[in-house]
Design a protein around this motif. Structure first.
Motif, PDB file in Angstrom:
ATOM      1  N   GLY A 352       0.798  -1.208   0.000  1.00 56.54           N
ATOM      2  CA  GLY A 352       0.000   0.000   0.000  1.00 56.54           C
ATOM      3  C   GLY A 352       0.836   1.265   0.000  1.00 56.54           C
ATOM      4  O   GLY A 352       2.058   1.242  -0.056  1.00 56.54           O
ATOM      5  N   ILE A 353       0.116   2.401   0.060  1.00 56.51           N
ATOM      6  CA  ILE A 353       0.747   3.713   0.099  1.00 56.51           C
ATOM      7  C   ILE A 353       0.761   4.214   1.539  1.00 56.51           C
ATOM      8  O   ILE A 353      -0.260   4.191   2.229  1.00 56.51           O
ATOM      9  N   LEU A 354       1.922   4.650   1.994  1.00 58.29           N
ATOM     10  CA  LEU A 354       2.048   5.159   3.357  1.00 58.29           C
ATOM     11  C   LEU A 354       1.243   6.438   3.526  1.00 58.29           C
ATOM     12  O   LEU A 354       1.164   7.275   2.626  1.00 58.29           O
ATOM     13  N   PHE A 355       0.639   6.607   4.709  1.00 59.86           N
ATOM     14  CA  PHE A 355      -0.102   7.822   5.020  1.00 59.86           C
ATOM     15  C   PHE A 355       0.860   9.012   5.135  1.00 59.86           C
ATOM     16  O   PHE A 355       2.076   8.827   5.312  1.00 59.86           O
ATOM     17  N   PRO A 356       0.338  10.236   5.051  1.00 61.20           N
ATOM     18  CA  PRO A 356       1.206  11.413   5.173  1.00 61.20           C
ATOM     19  C   PRO A 356       2.027  11.396   6.461  1.00 61.20           C
ATOM     20  O   PRO A 356       1.546  10.940   7.502  1.00 61.20           O
ATOM     21  N   ASN A 357       3.251  11.898   6.374  1.00 60.38           N
ATOM     22  CA  ASN A 357       4.186  12.014   7.502  1.00 60.38           C
ATOM     23  C   ASN A 357       4.700  10.676   8.012  1.00 60.38           C
ATOM     24  O   ASN A 357       5.400  10.630   9.019  1.00 60.38           O
ATOM     25  N   VAL A 358       4.361   9.574   7.324  1.00 63.18           N
ATOM     26  CA  VAL A 358       4.794   8.246   7.765  1.00 63.18           C
ATOM     27  C   VAL A 358       6.004   7.801   6.950  1.00 63.18           C
ATOM     28  O   VAL A 358       6.060   7.970   5.731  1.00 63.18           O
ATOM     29  N   LYS A 359       6.979   7.229   7.633  1.00 60.45           N
ATOM     30  CA  LYS A 359       8.141   6.612   6.991  1.00 60.45           C
ATOM     31  C   LYS A 359       8.177   5.134   7.381  1.00 60.45           C
ATOM     32  O   LYS A 359       7.611   4.740   8.400  1.00 60.45           O
ATOM     33  N   GLY A 376      10.818  -8.892   4.608  1.00 57.89           N
ATOM     34  CA  GLY A 376      11.379  -8.648   5.926  1.00 57.89           C
ATOM     35  C   GLY A 376      10.340  -8.030   6.842  1.00 57.89           C
ATOM     36  O   GLY A 376       9.158  -7.941   6.500  1.00 57.89           O
ATOM     37  N   GLU A 377      10.792  -7.615   8.012  1.00 58.96           N
ATOM     38  CA  GLU A 377       9.886  -7.034   8.998  1.00 58.96           C
ATOM     39  C   GLU A 377       9.693  -5.545   8.724  1.00 58.96           C
ATOM     40  O   GLU A 377      10.636  -4.803   8.482  1.00 58.96           O
ATOM     41  N   LEU A 378       8.439  -5.111   8.777  1.00 61.86           N
ATOM     42  CA  LEU A 378       8.098  -3.717   8.529  1.00 61.86           C
ATOM     43  C   LEU A 378       8.243  -2.894   9.806  1.00 61.86           C
ATOM     44  O   LEU A 378       7.727  -3.264  10.854  1.00 61.86           O
ATOM     45  N   TRP A 379       8.985  -1.768   9.710  1.00 62.35           N
ATOM     46  CA  TRP A 379       9.111  -0.817  10.816  1.00 62.35           C
ATOM     47  C   TRP A 379       8.459   0.491  10.391  1.00 62.35           C
ATOM     48  O   TRP A 379       8.622   0.931   9.250  1.00 62.35           O
ATOM     49  N   ILE A 380       7.726   1.117  11.289  1.00 54.30           N
ATOM     50  CA  ILE A 380       6.926   2.304  10.973  1.00 54.30           C
ATOM     51  C   ILE A 380       7.340   3.482  11.855  1.00 54.30           C
ATOM     52  O   ILE A 380       7.578   3.326  13.054  1.00 54.30           O
ATOM     53  N   HIS A 381       7.387   4.678  11.252  1.00 51.28           N
ATOM     54  CA  HIS A 381       7.713   5.903  11.993  1.00 51.28           C
ATOM     55  C   HIS A 381       6.713   6.989  11.605  1.00 51.28           C
ATOM     56  O   HIS A 381       6.405   7.174  10.426  1.00 51.28           O
ATOM     57  N   GLY A 382       6.170   7.697  12.592  1.00 52.14           N
ATOM     58  CA  GLY A 382       5.253   8.793  12.284  1.00 52.14           C
ATOM     59  C   GLY A 382       4.574   9.335  13.525  1.00 52.14           C
ATOM     60  O   GLY A 382       4.647   8.728  14.606  1.00 52.14           O
ATOM     61  N   PRO A 383       3.887  10.464  13.413  1.00 46.93           N
ATOM     62  CA  PRO A 383       3.219  11.084  14.563  1.00 46.93           C
ATOM     63  C   PRO A 383       2.048  10.259  15.096  1.00 46.93           C
ATOM     64  O   PRO A 383       1.526  10.557  16.168  1.00 46.93           O
ATOM     65  N   ASN A 384       1.630   9.250  14.349  1.00 45.89           N
ATOM     66  CA  ASN A 384       0.535   8.381  14.758  1.00 45.89           C
ATOM     67  C   ASN A 384       1.006   7.192  15.597  1.00 45.89           C
ATOM     68  O   ASN A 384       0.181   6.427  16.103  1.00 45.89           O
TER      69      ASN A 384
END
Length: 517
Positions: A352-359, A376-384
């Motif tokens: 999918g497409i990452l939401f705004p401000n998400v890396k 591999g394993e997904l790592w998520i970064h963001g204000p959420n």
């Protein structure tokens, strides 16, 4: 490499949750209906919701001495008054923790005790479980209140105790407090250990709503939405309970799911947006009753909670001509990603497409960052992303790295393999255990299966496997049961650090399933 959202970054709102969701950007009138009971038709307009939630907040303060930072727990299936109690607590400056209505007393007690809840709102149908758990958690009966209008065994409806004439002005927060103040403690199994309290601040909740407004779909006052997942989980909690308010949409609320009531509501209320999970899609495809109803009002069905198999998505579209918008998220991150185009079925393996401000980044088992088209394993970064796990710095440190990336781990139906493994190890015959999830075509979602090593003196047999499976199932909630069964193994593969190599176990399971085909 680090993957970034293709959406432009959004400005992060500075409001608290209550102020944000009632800010009314679409200028709806106070008589616009927001929440409706799908069976009784009882509901709340936008104006009624604001009055009732602020009265609830006043009652918490005046009658129960509820203070800023106190915790209120809700133990109930979906109910039309649920949003009143959630946002009324927020208006009073409190925190809310939502408990799974399928929990047994021991599981509910754990959450009440761990969260520090001092008030409990309960659905009458599960009062007996709540009584046992609240007594153990030392919550007085006077602070255990009911949904509905009937007193049961001395336990009173919250409306008769808390709703009076006084309304409060909801507690305001400074921008700094918005970032640091916990609003919700949503329980999840996470990736390791026992169930943990996921702390979401006002900022993470508000920003996730802002992300959804800009990406998920074109909801608005014209929209009628309905979900079939429980408000106790982050999915429905954010995308229905909160989003209906900020969009000015009408949300149809059902306590329980059945194909008939689901389809009747779509036709009766002209629902145009559904929030579902793969098993619901599966039932609609396979139950002939669904095809007898008029779905012409429907624009989109959003599916989340587990991967939706491509063949099922394709079959659903062929039958109903309604696109499915797939969403990805976790309790710890909330919704973070969506299907590139719900009007197109793009096939297996799609991302999918990452939401705004998400890396995001993808890491191999040995910790190396991977590039495109690598597993591999997904790592998520963001204000959420969550603030952390409640009272558990060690667990928080294990899943959030120094740069603020959250390690998502294995994705399942809110089941921590280690929690089930710890139960398995209490069985007299089990010396070691590993639990993995595998995709069930029949249930259209991942289900848990256990590999066990048995002790000397015991013999591998179908009877022993069934006994161990029943032993675990009697101790856990429905969605945690070992629906995939128990399999014997001579050695559980582990890394040098002692981490179970679950990828190898999944391959072993796939090979075994192929042999049985």
């Amino acid at each position: 490499m680090i993957f970034k959202s293709s959406y432009p970054d959004l400005k992060i709102p500075q409001d608290g949750v209550y102020q944000y969701v009632t800010s009314n950007p679409n200028k709806i009138p106070d008589d616009k209906v927001i929440y409706v009971d799908g069976i009784t038709g009882k509901g709340y307009t936008f104006g009624e919701f604001k009055h009732e939630s602020k009265k609830f907040a006043a009652g918490l303060q005046d009658v129960l001495g509820f203070k800023r930072g106190d915790v209120l727990a809700i133990f109930s299936p979906n109910q039309v008054d649920y949003p009143i109690t959630v946002l009324g607590t927020i208006a009073a400056g409190g925190k809310v923790t939502t408990a799974n209505p399928k929990y047994k007393a021991a599981e509910l007690f754990y959450q009440l005790n761990d969260s520090g809840a001092t008030v409990l709102i309960v659905h009458p149908e599960i009062l007996e479980v709540a009584i046992e758990a609240s007594i153990n958690a030392k919550i007085p009966a006077s602070r255990v209140l009911l949904f509905g209008d009937k007193e049961i065994k001395g336990y009173k409806p919250y409306r008769s105790i808390l709703i009076g004439d006084r309304e409060i002005e909801p507690i305001n927060y400074t921008p700094e407090e918005v970032k640091s103040t916990t609003a919700y403690i949503l329980y999840t199994s996470g990736t390791t250990g026992n169930p943990k309290g996921v702390e979401h601040t006002h900022a993470s909740i508000v920003f996730n709503q802002t992300q959804l407004i800009n990406t998920e779909c074109k909801l608005g006052p014209h929209s009628t939405v309905m979900g079939v997942t429980q408000f106790c989980h982050g999915y429905a909690f954010t995308l229905i309970l909160h989003a209906a308010l900020i969009h000015g949409a009408t949300a149809i609320i059902h306590t329980n799911f059945s194909v008939e009531t689901f389809c009747e509501s779509i036709q009766k209320f002209k629902v145009n947006h559904i929030y579902a999970v793969p098993p619901v899609i599966h039932k609609l495809v396979n139950d002939p009753l669904a095809q007898q109803f008029n779905f012409s009002s429907m624009d989109t069905i959003a599916s989340a909670g587990a991967p939706l198999v491509y063949q099922l998505e394709k079959k659903f579209y062929e039958m109903f001509k309604i696109p499915i918008l797939q969403l990805y998220g976790l309790t710890e991150t909330l919704a973070t990603m969506h299907h590139p185009d719900p009007t197109k079925i793009i096939g297996p393996g799609s991302i999918g497409i990452l939401f705004p401000n998400v890396k995001a980044k993808i890491l191999s088992e040995d910790g190396h960052e991977l590039g495109y088209n690598k597993l591999g394993e997904l790592w998520i970064h963001g204000p959420n992303v969550m603030k952390g796990y409640l009272n558990n710095k060690e667990a928080t440190g294990a899943v959030i790295d120094k740069d603020g990336f959250f390690k998502t781990g294995d994705i399942g139906f809110q089941v921590a393999p280690s929690e089930l493994e710890s139960v398995l190890l209490t069985h007299d015959a089990v010396s070691d255990a590993a639990v993995i999830g595998y995709y069930s075509e029949e249930e259209s979602t991942e289900i848990p299966v256990a590999y066990v090593i048995i002790k000397e003196g015991y013999e591998q047999s179908q009877a022993l496997a069934k006994e161990i499976q029943s032993f675990v199932n009697e101790k856990v909630a429905q969605h945690k049961k070992l629906r995939g069964g128990v399999l014997f193994i001579d050695r559980i593969p582990k890394s040098e650090a002692g981490k179970i190599l679950k990828g190898l176990l999944r391959e072993k399971l796939k090979m075994g399933l192929r042999k049985n085909d």
